[in-house]
Every structure is written in C-alpha cells, then in structure tokens.
Design a protein around this motif. Structure first.
Motif, mmCIF file in Angstrom:
data_model
loop_
_atom_site.group_PDB
_atom_site.id
_atom_site.type_symbol
_atom_site.label_atom_id
_atom_site.label_comp_id
_atom_site.label_asym_id
_atom_site.label_seq_id
_atom_site.Cartn_x
_atom_site.Cartn_y
_atom_site.Cartn_z
ATOM 1 N N LEU A 10 0.840 -1.204 0.000
ATOM 2 C CA LEU A 10 0.000 0.000 0.000
ATOM 3 C C LEU A 10 0.872 1.249 0.000
ATOM 4 C CD1 LEU A 10 -2.760 1.435 0.239
ATOM 5 C CD2 LEU A 10 -2.555 1.185 2.731
ATOM 6 N N THR A 11 1.890 1.243 0.852
ATOM 7 C CA THR A 11 2.797 2.390 0.922
ATOM 8 C C THR A 11 3.476 2.623 -0.422
ATOM 9 O OG1 THR A 11 3.214 1.937 3.262
ATOM 10 C CG2 THR A 11 4.764 3.401 2.131
ATOM 11 N N TYR A 12 3.952 1.565 -1.017
ATOM 12 C CA TYR A 12 4.616 1.700 -2.315
ATOM 13 C C TYR A 12 3.664 2.294 -3.347
ATOM 14 C CZ TYR A 12 6.754 0.680 -6.757
ATOM 15 O OH TYR A 12 7.272 0.813 -8.024
ATOM 16 N N GLN A 13 2.421 1.803 -3.377
ATOM 17 C CA GLN A 13 1.486 2.276 -4.399
ATOM 18 C C GLN A 13 1.183 3.755 -4.263
ATOM 19 O OE1 GLN A 13 -2.858 1.554 -4.326
ATOM 20 N NE2 GLN A 13 -2.543 0.425 -6.241
ATOM 21 N N VAL A 14 0.746 4.183 -3.073
ATOM 22 C CA VAL A 14 0.285 5.574 -2.942
ATOM 23 C C VAL A 14 1.457 6.551 -2.926
ATOM 24 C CG1 VAL A 14 -1.900 4.967 -1.854
ATOM 25 C CG2 VAL A 14 0.097 5.381 -0.425
ATOM 26 N N PHE A 15 2.589 6.176 -2.333
ATOM 27 C CA PHE A 15 3.737 7.076 -2.331
ATOM 28 C C PHE A 15 4.291 7.232 -3.750
ATOM 29 C CE2 PHE A 15 5.405 7.399 2.271
ATOM 30 C CZ PHE A 15 4.122 7.373 2.788
ATOM 31 N N THR A 16 4.339 6.138 -4.498
ATOM 32 C CA THR A 16 4.808 6.213 -5.884
ATOM 33 C C THR A 16 3.841 7.017 -6.746
ATOM 34 O OG1 THR A 16 5.942 4.081 -5.679
ATOM 35 C CG2 THR A 16 5.443 4.845 -7.907
ATOM 36 N N LEU A 17 2.555 6.803 -6.545
ATOM 37 C CA LEU A 17 1.543 7.564 -7.280
ATOM 38 C C LEU A 17 1.746 9.060 -7.090
ATOM 39 C CD1 LEU A 17 -1.263 7.818 -8.769
ATOM 40 C CD2 LEU A 17 -2.285 7.710 -6.489
ATOM 41 N N ILE A 18 1.868 9.503 -5.843
ATOM 42 C CA ILE A 18 2.021 10.928 -5.557
ATOM 43 C C ILE A 18 3.347 11.448 -6.104
ATOM 44 C CG2 ILE A 18 2.313 12.606 -3.686
ATOM 45 C CD1 ILE A 18 -0.596 11.760 -4.160
ATOM 46 N N ASP A 19 4.400 10.648 -5.992
ATOM 47 C CA ASP A 19 5.701 11.089 -6.488
ATOM 48 C C ASP A 19 5.699 11.222 -8.014
ATOM 49 O OD1 ASP A 19 8.401 11.829 -5.791
ATOM 50 O OD2 ASP A 19 9.044 9.981 -6.781
ATOM 51 N N LEU A 20 5.055 10.293 -8.689
ATOM 52 C CA LEU A 20 4.954 10.376 -10.147
ATOM 53 C C LEU A 20 4.182 11.625 -10.569
ATOM 54 C CD1 LEU A 20 4.246 6.634 -11.009
ATOM 55 C CD2 LEU A 20 6.156 7.987 -11.920
ATOM 56 N N LEU A 21 3.071 11.892 -9.902
ATOM 57 C CA LEU A 21 2.273 13.072 -10.250
ATOM 58 C C LEU A 21 3.075 14.347 -9.998
ATOM 59 C CD1 LEU A 21 -1.199 11.934 -8.874
ATOM 60 C CD2 LEU A 21 -0.665 12.458 -11.261
ATOM 61 N N GLN A 22 3.823 14.373 -8.888
ATOM 62 C CA GLN A 22 4.638 15.542 -8.598
ATOM 63 C C GLN A 22 5.706 15.743 -9.679
ATOM 64 O OE1 GLN A 22 8.085 15.771 -7.602
ATOM 65 N NE2 GLN A 22 7.903 17.998 -7.476
ATOM 66 N N SER A 23 6.293 14.668 -10.145
ATOM 67 C CA SER A 23 7.342 14.785 -11.167
ATOM 68 C C SER A 23 6.784 15.302 -12.483
ATOM 69 C CB SER A 23 8.040 13.441 -11.376
ATOM 70 O OG SER A 23 7.197 12.527 -12.067
ATOM 71 N N HIS A 24 5.470 15.144 -12.685
ATOM 72 C CA HIS A 24 4.813 15.653 -13.899
ATOM 73 C C HIS A 24 4.184 17.028 -13.676
ATOM 74 C CE1 HIS A 24 5.121 12.358 -16.833
ATOM 75 N NE2 HIS A 24 5.137 11.555 -15.789
ATOM 76 N N GLY A 25 4.437 17.665 -12.530
ATOM 77 C CA GLY A 25 4.013 19.054 -12.353
ATOM 78 C C GLY A 25 2.991 19.315 -11.277
ATOM 79 N N MET A 26 2.440 18.286 -10.621
ATOM 80 C CA MET A 26 1.439 18.499 -9.567
ATOM 81 C C MET A 26 2.163 18.838 -8.268
ATOM 82 S SD MET A 26 -1.465 15.924 -7.997
ATOM 83 C CE MET A 26 -0.320 15.265 -6.761
ATOM 84 N N GLN A 27 2.236 20.119 -7.948
ATOM 85 C CA GLN A 27 2.988 20.568 -6.783
ATOM 86 C C GLN A 27 2.118 21.122 -5.673
ATOM 87 O OE1 GLN A 27 5.813 23.227 -8.693
ATOM 88 N NE2 GLN A 27 7.289 21.553 -8.912
ATOM 89 N N GLU A 28 0.808 21.149 -5.882
ATOM 90 C CA GLU A 28 -0.127 21.595 -4.852
ATOM 91 C C GLU A 28 -1.298 20.622 -4.812
ATOM 92 O OE1 GLU A 28 -0.229 26.274 -4.504
ATOM 93 O OE2 GLU A 28 -0.282 25.690 -6.610
ATOM 94 N N VAL A 29 -1.770 20.336 -3.590
ATOM 95 C CA VAL A 29 -2.865 19.382 -3.405
ATOM 96 C C VAL A 29 -3.811 19.919 -2.339
ATOM 97 C CG1 VAL A 29 -3.488 17.038 -2.690
ATOM 98 C CG2 VAL A 29 -1.423 17.410 -4.054
ATOM 99 N N VAL A 30 -5.105 19.854 -2.624
ATOM 100 C CA VAL A 30 -6.133 20.248 -1.659
ATOM 101 C C VAL A 30 -6.765 18.977 -1.110
ATOM 102 C CG1 VAL A 30 -8.209 21.613 -1.259
ATOM 103 C CG2 VAL A 30 -6.527 22.371 -2.968
ATOM 104 N N ILE A 31 -6.676 18.791 0.207
ATOM 105 C CA ILE A 31 -7.125 17.557 0.853
ATOM 106 C C ILE A 31 -8.375 17.830 1.675
ATOM 107 C CG2 ILE A 31 -6.488 15.731 2.477
ATOM 108 C CD1 ILE A 31 -3.530 16.428 1.871
ATOM 109 N N SER A 32 -9.383 17.013 1.489
ATOM 110 C CA SER A 32 -10.556 17.025 2.371
ATOM 111 C C SER A 32 -10.456 15.803 3.283
ATOM 112 C CB SER A 32 -11.851 16.993 1.556
ATOM 113 O OG SER A 32 -11.987 18.190 0.818
#
Length: 558
Positions: A10-32
């Motif tokens: 689980l850690t690998y999946q979600v941490f990798t997902l967020i890291d990949l998105l960040q590397s493609h330009g997603m540098q801000e996230v709004v969390i509910s």
C-alpha cells in the motif's frame, strides 16, 4: 504463493503515485479529511515538494483548487474519501473541463468486495465524472505483482498528457483501498523522482494563414498571454474587440470594450455598413461574455475563422469557415494580413470612446449597482486583480470599466454561481484580489470562506446585497408579479455582518457611493464590504443609461 506485506505494498502504491504526479508538475494538493483516503493524504503531506491545503468541504475544496490553477493552469491535486465526498467534486470538474483547467481528482474508494453490498460510504465511483474529464483510470488493489511499478508509470504518463497543451483539462484516478489504511510513514525514500522536462504543443500549420482586407477580431479569454503579439493585432485594417477577461485590453491601443452596448443598439443601416466594410472575422479563444455580441456573430454573413488553443473546439455562437488549433500567439505570428479598401475601425473606435465619455458624464446621476461598480473599479489599484461573479457583476464590469487597467477573472466555463467564493480565494492565495459578488452567490458558497481563515488569505469581498437574484429583474419573468419573488427574486434577508463574524473577516456596510474610496478598496487583510442596493432602482437606472447610450450609437452617420 508467498504472502505479501499489505502495508508495504500500500505504501509503495500511494507514495509512488504521488511522487509520479509531482514529477509531472502536480505541486499543490487540496485535501478534504476522511478515513479511506488516509494513505493518499499522508503521501501528499509527507512529500517534500508538494504544498497541501486542508479543506473540510469537498465542493468548495475543488473550486479552491480551480482558483489555485486558474492563472497559470498548473495541475492541482484533489484528495477525498469514498462515497458522496467524491460526488461533491462534480461542479468544479465541470467548470474545469469547460475552462481547460487540469484538476487531478484522486478519489479513495472501497475495495471491490464492499461495493454493491450495502457497505457504508460505498457508491459507484467508477468514471463518475465521465462527461467532464479527459482521462480516467482506476488503480488495482495494492499488491506485490511485479508489473505494479510499470503500471503506475504508464498510467501517470497517460494522465499527464492532459496537464498542458491543446487537450488540457481535468483527470480522475479512482483508488480502491483495503484496510488497514496506515502506510509506513518512514518510506519517504519512495519520493525520489526529479521533475520531468515537459514538452509544450506548438502550432503545426502546413502553411501560413492569410487574410485580405479589413477584419473584426473578437478575443475571448485565453490561457496564452497575448501581450507579446499586440503589435500584430495593432493594425489599421483590424478592429479588435476584447472580452473583459482578455488581459490584452489593458495595453492594446484602440481596443473596443463597449461592444455589448454597441451591438445592442446598432440599427439596420449601421449593421449593413459593417457587412459591406468588413471582409473577415477572426475569433480568438473562448466565446465572449456578451450575449448581444454573440447574437451579431450568429447572424452576420461575414466569413468567420476560429483560432483555438484547444482541440475541443467551441464553435459557439456559429460554426466558422475554418478553425486552427495551437498556441494563439504562435498562430498569429504565422498569420499575414493584407490591407485594401475602407474599413470600420475609425468609426467603431470613435464610437467606443464616445460611449465611455457618455458613461463618464452621466453615471454620477445614479446610485445603482452600475455606479458602484464604476467607483469600485476606478478606486482599485491596477495591481489588484478583480474576480467578477456570474450574473450581474461580470456584466456590470464589462459596461462600467472605462480604464481597462486591472486583470479580470471569472468562472465562465459553465457560467454558474457555485464555487465563486472558493475559486477567488484560491486565486487570492497567489495574487492581491478583490471579489465582486451578489448576495445569492456569496450565500451559495459561504462554506468556502473558511479557507481565508485557515490559510490566512487576504482578500477584499464586495457583496452587492439587493436581497435576491438581481439578474432576474432584467428578464421577462419579472413581469409576472404573482410568482416572481418566490421563484426568482428569492429574498434571503441575510445580514453579512454575521457571516464576517463567523469567518473572522473585517466588516463594513454602506449604501452610499461616496464611501467607495481608495483606502476602502485597497485595504489589506480579510474584508467583507456589504453594499446594500435596491433591485427595482437598479433595473430602472440601468435602462435609463442604456437609452442614453442608444442615442450615442444611433448618432453615427451611415
């Protein structure tokens, strides 16, 4: 088969997902906040190169994210838990789709065994934004299959194609998660990717565009900054007509901004003269705000050509002869104009200036919302952007802005009043901003005000309180007095002082235009300024000034 460690995968999946998105330009996230989204939220919070915002209301959160992206169109992430939390993103996803804003919805979901069996917080989230996203995928349950890494890389590569370029827009990744939900928070070593060099699309014309004669150029909102190509448009054989959201209007000589009042009042002879003198029409960017200008475009027989930033063409209000896709500045640099004959630029620009002079002369006779708008704009520093709510503020801004000094923004994708407060606050996080809004629209997104307090966002909010839906008083349904107030006027009897107290805003109230000063309009901090007006007086004053403008327009000799 060897057992696998659920927390590790689980850690690998979600941490990798967020890291990949960040590397493609997603540098801000709004969390509910929510339970099922715990590992995704923690991944975003722990990532060293991502800034997070916490917003407890998903509908307002999504519009806040839209505001963060609105100026530079950067991809902004959204994280929420399962169930109706995700459904609350829908209005902002629709606006993002129509406005080409790359929101990235990361919706946590129940695992497959808890779907369609009556489990709590489980609704059908698969492709739930089907009509409004460029890309959708659902991740598999986290496991130890060797293809997992390549699968994540491939999906985010596909997803990121919509973060920029001619098909920019929102995307949706649905993420089913099994309990236990806590990731291993020590595994920040999964955050190791460097930002990618992301290519931009460019115009690929097979040959240069050529236009001969005199043209009308209608420019709506564009993501592309057109100030660099203003010299191309500043030509004797081009008459430029700009929407209030088009920032080139601030610097282009002789740009026409009173086109709504012009096309509202041209007589048949003047329209015939236009048909004779104009050889072509170029439409750039999004459709214009003005209804009557669009009606002119729908009726004229002059050939029209569309320059679109996006492959998702918007031919409204009428299908053009041809459409060209790419960055507008690049398209214009590849366009050649040849002049001949006599065009309408001189008399149209003179007419625009005479309308400004007439408004300047007579606006002080009134104390309606139009007069207030005139004073607000006049007393607001050029460095402050204006965010104009839909319904009357965007229309009054178009009519009463005589100086064209501020950048103006609005949510004109779906043209709704939902989320206006939150979008403006998202923008205000990055630039000094004044929001001008009506009482119904402010009430509609009142929850969004909490972000000003949570994120310490300075903003001036000017609310016109005419105790109801002011724009409906201008429409035919207002003539039916028996049902109008209940169905359309909808008086709420709200005192926004209590709203200011609840959300920690300074508060001022007035019904006198003399109170609109430089000091009031440019003060720092969080401020709500309530301007109390009367709907009936407002309609009467608007109509009187319109009749005065009609005299100016019809005085032009044919």
């Amino acid at each position: 088969m060897m057992p696998f460690d659920h927390q590790e995968t689980l850690t690998y999946q979600v941490f990798t997902l967020i890291d990949l998105l960040q590397s493609h330009g997603m540098q801000e996230v709004v969390i509910s906040p929510g339970s099922r989204s715990t590992p995704i939220a923690l991944a975003a919070e722990l990532h060293p190169d991502i800034r997070t915002y916490i917003h407890p209301d998903e509908r307002s959160a999504a519009f806040f994210a839209l505001g963060l992206s609105k100026d530079d169109r950067s991809p902004i992430g959204l994280i929420c838990t399962s169930g109706t939390a995700a459904a609350n993103y829908l209005p902002a996803m629709a606006e993002a789709d129509l406005s080409h804003v790359p929101l990235v919805a990361l919706t946590a979901d129940r695992p497959h065994e808890l779907r369609n069996v009556g489990a709590p917080q489980a609704i059908n989230q698969q492709n739930m934004y089907n009509n409004y996203v460029r890309y959708y995928t659902e991740l598999p349950i986290a496991d130890a299959h060797p293809s997992h890494s390549d699968m994540l890389e491939a999906k985010i590569l596909q997803c990121a194609q919509y973060f920029r370029g001619v098909d920019r827009g929102p995307v949706h990744i649905n993420i089913p998660i099994r309990e236990p939900l806590m990731p291993d928070m020590t595994r920040t070593d999964f955050f190791h990717r460097t930002p990618k060099a992301l290519s931009e699309y460019s115009a690929t014309l097979t040959s240069d565009l050529r236009f001969e004669g005199h043209g009308l150029v209608f420019i709506g909102e564009t993501a592309d900054d057109l100030e660099s190509v203003s010299s191309i448009l500043d030509r004797e054989n081009l008459t430029v007509i700009a929407d209030p959201r088009q920032h080139i209007r601030r610097m282009l000589p002789n740009v026409i901004t009173h086109h709504d009042l012009i096309f509202s009042n041209l007589n048949s002879g003047q329209l015939k003269r236009l048909e004779t003198e104009v050889d072509f029409i170029i439409r750039i960017g999004e459709p214009l705000t003005s209804k009557v200008t669009n009606q002119f475009l729908a009726k004229t027989s002059i050939p029209q050509y569309l320059l679109s930033e996006y492959q998702q063409l918007k031919p409204f209000p009428t299908t053009p002869q041809a459409a060209y896709v790419g960055p507008v500045s690049a398209l214009l640099r590849n366009t050649h104009f040849t002049m001949n004959g006599r065009g309408p630029k001189s008399w149209l620009t003179e007419l625009d200036q005479r309308i400004s002079s007439r408004i300047e002369r007579y606006v002080t006779d009134y104390e309606d919302e139009g007069r207030f708008m005139y004073e607000i704009i006049r007393h607001t520093n050029p460095e402050r952007a204006l965010f104009l709510s839909n319904s009357m503020p965007i229309r009054d801004g178009e009519r009463y802005d005589l100086d064209n000094t501020q950048k103006i923004y609005a949510n004109r994708g779906a043209n709704g009043i939902d989320g206006v407060v939150s979008t403006a606050l998202g923008m205000a996080k990055k630039t000094p901003l004044t929001l001008i809004i009506g009482d119904i629209a402010l009430y509609h997104d009142m929850n969004g005000l909490i972000m000003s307090k949570l994120e310490d966002i300075d903003i001036n909010i000017i609310v016109f309180n005419n105790n109801g839906g002011g724009i409906f008083s201008f429409l035919p349904q207002s003539e039916n007095k028996d049902y109008f107030e209940r169905l359309f006027g909808t008086p709420l009897d709200l005192d926004f002082k209590h709203v200011a107290d609840l959300y920690g805003f300074n508060y001022a109230s007035t019904d006198m235009v003399q109170d609109v000063t430089d000091v009031l309009m440019n003060q720092g901090g969080r401020n709500i300024i309530e301007i109390k007006t009367d709907r009936a007086v407002n309609v009467n004053s608007h109509q009187k000034l319109r009749r005065q403008i009609e005299d100016v327009v019809k005085s032009v000799e044919i």
